[in-house]
Design an enzyme around this catalytic site. Sequence first.
Site, short mmCIF file in Angstrom:
data_model
loop_
_atom_site.label_atom_id
_atom_site.label_comp_id
_atom_site.label_asym_id
_atom_site.label_seq_id
_atom_site.Cartn_x
_atom_site.Cartn_y
_atom_site.Cartn_z
N GLU A 1 39.01 39.67 46.01
CA GLU A 1 40.04 40.62 45.60
C GLU A 1 39.98 41.86 46.47
OE1 GLU A 1 39.55 42.16 41.64
OE2 GLU A 1 41.66 42.68 41.48
N TYR B 1 39.32 39.09 32.76
CA TYR B 1 38.06 39.80 33.02
C TYR B 1 37.86 40.93 32.01
CZ TYR B 1 36.38 37.86 37.53
OH TYR B 1 35.86 37.07 38.51
N GLN C 1 44.04 36.41 35.27
CA GLN C 1 42.61 36.73 35.36
C GLN C 1 42.14 37.36 34.05
OE1 GLN C 1 41.85 39.96 38.07
NE2 GLN C 1 39.71 39.37 38.40
#
Lengths: 385, 379
Positions: free
Chosen positions: A237, A121, A119
């Site tokens: 999540e 981010y 991920q």
Amino acid sequence: MGSIEDFRSEAHDWIEANLPSELRVGNRKDLPKELLGAWIQAMASRGWVAPEWPTEYGGGGLDRSHAAALRAELKAFRAPVVGGFGTQMLGPTLLELGTDAQKEEFLPGICKHETKWCQGYSEPGAGSDLASLQTRAVLEGDEYVITGQKIWTTGADRADWIFCLVRTDPEAPKHEGISFILFPMDQPGVEVSPLRLIDGSEDFSQVFFNGARAKASHVIGPVNGGWTVAKRLLQHERTTDGGSEGGITGAQKETYADVVKREVGFDNGVLADPVLRQRLASQEQEAAALSLTMRRAREEARAGQTARDIGSLGKYRWANMVKGEQDLAMLALGAHGLGWEGPGFEDTQLERTRAWLSTRSDSIWGGTNEVQLNVIAKRVLHIPE
Amino acid sequence: MGLILSDDQLILRDMARSFCEEKSPVERMRTLRDNQDETGFTRALWKEMAELGWVGIPFPEDLGGSDMGYGELGVVLAECGRVLAPEPFLSTVLLGGNAILLGGQESLQKELLPGVCSGDRLLALAFQEHGRFSPYHVETRAVATGSEFRVSGEKLFVLDGHVADQIVTVVRSSGEAGDREGLTLLVIDSGAPGVTVQRTTMMDGRNAARVSFNETPVDAGRLLGEVGHGADVLDPVFDRATVALCAEMFGSFEEAFERTLEYLKTREQFGVKIGSFQALRHRIAHMFGELEFARSVLLDAQTSIDEGRDDVAECASAVKARCSDVASLIGAEAVQMHGGIGMTDEEETGLFFKRLKAAEFTLGDAVYHRNRYAGLRGY
């Protein structure tokens, strides 16, 4: 779909036949690789890596209650949990917001557990204020060229692909110039540098992009509309974490409550320290209350009653609960909980030290506690800023 | 099931809410308090609640009850809590009434409970002898002589004791203060010889009394449960009353929370709404979480009674520990966030604050119930 009872008994028999006894120990890092690989393949062949996804993409096609029955059986066997960023976060987001072509391209790899995802981010300058991210993506023909840096990327050193937030319009207001894009990690413009954390682990990395390339067709959702996609994924999540139970963290063989009882001891059948006894009761009640609250949210949703969004609340309470459990175990252990490595300590004690350190991050990642409280104040309680 | 309200319960809630808003605004409770009303609640309103079937909720139909569950009772009590209605559910229905229901001979039930359900008879349970709740700490003695007992001793914090027709009294027939064994429950007429009832004025405006017994004669037929085994009746009575009290508390702190939230959205200082300050936003968001967790645990505790589960005691202690803490937090934060106006008697926040504090200490505070929970869980 058959009755839950029949399905559960079928799942039970199948797990009994396919799960080797060496793997019936929960999520441990030292599981024999070949056995684990075979188990994952067996699970994938039934579509049970992603039990609720459609069978056309390799999922199990189960409804919520059948999937819950399957999970309960797997848990009863202490089977290692198969899944990760692909199954928990990217997959559900693609199912909701991806095009048919994107679903066909990426979901089967997740269901077969062949493609490992990470991920992209957070950035060094974009933590809680994620929308201020600066990694740039510039369109050149039918590809984007990506330049910038991500941090706190779990499993970046093992991942095949990344789902990444990039800035595609630097002139637009910060929430409106972001796109959500997928690209492979194994290419010249991507460099991974692991980070060592306070618990000694190196699961997180910094990732540097210097001319990395992504296909324009791999943008999920509209170009410059990535913030909505990003938030939707974060909800998956948070749902995941708030819903999981505390108690045993990772590889630990005994619960925090076992540790407290053993270390503190009993006096006439009563835990010998009255203050720690109070705290243990609080922790147990908190775990029960969290699980009841998550169940209630599901029941409300099913009954079509107005359910308030409790994703942020679940994450906030879960983080505090998990940290509190480890704090309590540490208090009971005293100096036995301070060992770092080597002789003089039992493995369970060393694991406890690391677990205490590692759970400090639970109130930070996926939105800090403070961010969750901001979200509740704004989105749930609707207090103007 | 049980963690969400059924359609019938939602209808009951709406009915109870409009009933309470129309007939019992918070102002009524203030007036009763300021007038030092003799009864301390409104008998006519109690009668209306009985006619609606609410007073008889936990009692079977052949005793005049409406034979519903704690889920339904909780819905009604939460609405009463929202308007701080001082009607005697706890004393008459949950403590006195439940003691007779769970421990009384059929003849005694038939004599006393129909009057309870119709709203005519008022009951109290006299158990407490010390400041902190400690149910087995009983020194009031009962000496058996022939076909009667002679009771002597003093009780405090007897809820609605000044108006009760009968006072169910916890006495010791053997052993020492603190022993679970040796307790006996007797139904004593409040007008019996040697009974003195002194009304006490409480912080929350609710009714309580000191009740003393001096060689009070009680017929052996007024016994609940078995001599020396009163705790077998008392424990489940306290569990049920505790869960129901938590429903009332929930209504009160939910209302206090909502009023405080509204205040943050309207009160201006430094040219902005005070709800824009993060120091307050984080605290009220945390309070929201406490409220939602209390709701889940309360619904589960009510269900545990209604489904006859074997973990009622654990659930009762879990919910009272939590609701006591949440009452303390939300009560204190409601006053703090209202600032100076929250300290005035004129503003209603203080009424909620004081009721929540009293309820926190009624039937055991958070420390008591965490200890009990730990004991039930084997540590």
